[in-house]
Design a protein around this motif. Sequence first.
Motif, PDB file in Angstrom:
ATOM      1  N   UNK A  62      53.028  24.458  11.048  1.00 53.56           N
ATOM      2  CA  UNK A  62      52.967  25.642  11.886  1.00 53.56           C
ATOM      3  C   UNK A  62      51.491  25.934  12.100  1.00 53.56           C
ATOM      4  N   UNK A  63      51.042  25.836  13.350  1.00 54.31           N
ATOM      5  CA  UNK A  63      49.620  25.982  13.671  1.00 54.31           C
ATOM      6  C   UNK A  63      49.429  27.283  14.439  1.00 54.31           C
ATOM      7  N   UNK A  64      48.539  28.131  13.940  1.00 50.88           N
ATOM      8  CA  UNK A  64      48.198  29.372  14.621  1.00 50.88           C
ATOM      9  C   UNK A  64      46.797  29.219  15.199  1.00 50.88           C
ATOM     10  N   UNK A  65      46.713  29.210  16.508  1.00 53.31           N
ATOM     11  CA  UNK A  65      45.419  29.056  17.186  1.00 53.31           C
ATOM     12  C   UNK A  65      44.913  30.440  17.573  1.00 53.31           C
ATOM     13  N   UNK A  66      43.716  30.762  17.098  1.00 57.88           N
ATOM     14  CA  UNK A  66      43.131  32.071  17.376  1.00 57.88           C
ATOM     15  C   UNK A  66      42.585  32.066  18.793  1.00 57.88           C
ATOM     16  N   UNK A  67      43.033  33.046  19.573  1.00 57.95           N
ATOM     17  CA  UNK A  67      42.633  33.157  20.971  1.00 57.95           C
ATOM     18  C   UNK A  67      41.406  34.058  21.096  1.00 57.95           C
ATOM     19  N   UNK A  68      41.383  35.112  20.317  1.00 62.30           N
ATOM     20  CA  UNK A  68      40.264  36.043  20.390  1.00 62.30           C
ATOM     21  C   UNK A  68      40.493  37.236  19.493  1.00 62.30           C
ATOM     22  N   UNK A  69      39.598  38.160  19.602  1.00 60.87           N
ATOM     23  CA  UNK A  69      39.639  39.370  18.797  1.00 60.87           C
ATOM     24  C   UNK A  69      40.333  40.482  19.577  1.00 60.87           C
ATOM     25  N   UNK A  70      41.169  41.248  18.884  1.00 59.22           N
ATOM     26  CA  UNK A  70      41.832  42.373  19.526  1.00 59.22           C
ATOM     27  C   UNK A  70      40.926  43.609  19.483  1.00 59.22           C
ATOM     28  N   UNK A  71      41.001  44.379  20.528  1.00 59.98           N
ATOM     29  CA  UNK A  71      40.272  45.652  20.592  1.00 59.98           C
ATOM     30  C   UNK A  71      41.139  46.630  21.376  1.00 59.98           C
ATOM     31  N   UNK A  72      40.811  47.917  21.253  1.00 60.67           N
ATOM     32  CA  UNK A  72      41.593  48.920  21.989  1.00 60.67           C
ATOM     33  C   UNK A  72      41.604  48.648  23.494  1.00 60.67           C
ATOM     34  N   UNK A  73      40.467  48.347  24.126  1.00 61.28           N
ATOM     35  CA  UNK A  73      40.535  48.086  25.577  1.00 61.28           C
ATOM     36  C   UNK A  73      41.448  46.912  25.938  1.00 61.28           C
ATOM     37  N   UNK A  74      41.405  45.816  25.146  1.00 53.46           N
ATOM     38  CA  UNK A  74      42.275  44.667  25.437  1.00 53.46           C
ATOM     39  C   UNK A  74      43.740  45.033  25.255  1.00 53.46           C
ATOM     40  N   UNK A  75      44.051  45.743  24.177  1.00 53.71           N
ATOM     41  CA  UNK A  75      45.440  46.114  23.896  1.00 53.71           C
ATOM     42  C   UNK A  75      45.973  47.038  24.979  1.00 53.71           C
ATOM     43  N   UNK A  76      45.196  48.057  25.340  1.00 57.22           N
ATOM     44  CA  UNK A  76      45.647  49.009  26.355  1.00 57.22           C
ATOM     45  C   UNK A  76      45.741  48.353  27.733  1.00 57.22           C
TER      46      UNK A  76
END
Length: 175
Positions: A62-76
């Motif tokens: 099971x491979x989890x590839x990190x896409x990026x960092x989460x932040x409030x602007x990205x989530x919203x």
Amino acid sequence: MTGAFSGPGRANQGLPKVPTPPTGWPIGSYDTYQEAHRAVEHLAASEFPVQEVTIVGVDLMLVERVIGRLSWPKVLGTGALSGAWFGLFVGLLLGLFNQQQASFGPILVGLGIGVVFGVVFAAAGYASTRGRGREIASATQLVAGRYDVLAQPRNAEKGRDLLAKLSMRPNRGIE
């Protein structure tokens, strides 16, 4: 190639109804799925009975590839976009059944409400997981360390011979 939704009477006729370990003898082993698929395509082109062939992924990971960092602007922003699509869909449906003349009112209302709900739900979900290691966005895949091609014993020798001829040809790349 057939999928899980192939209809009755198609290539999935012989598939077991419940999860069952594969049967057959190994006739080839490959590092990637594309190479294994290419081998089966070669068998098919050589008039080999490919309905007796199985590609088996071995050493699953099971491979989890990190896409990026989460932040409030990205989530919203993602929540707003997701809500907008759903709201647009609902608004279009409401607009279709609107008895009045062609009006963009239901579409705009659906779009606006969808954006609001999308932002609210995304914010609630992100806020509930903050501080618990979910500060990254990632995609998960199930991959295999190698892919074995199996054939039923009655045709295994013929399959091995055909795949040996394939491996002796110059590699033209994977189609």
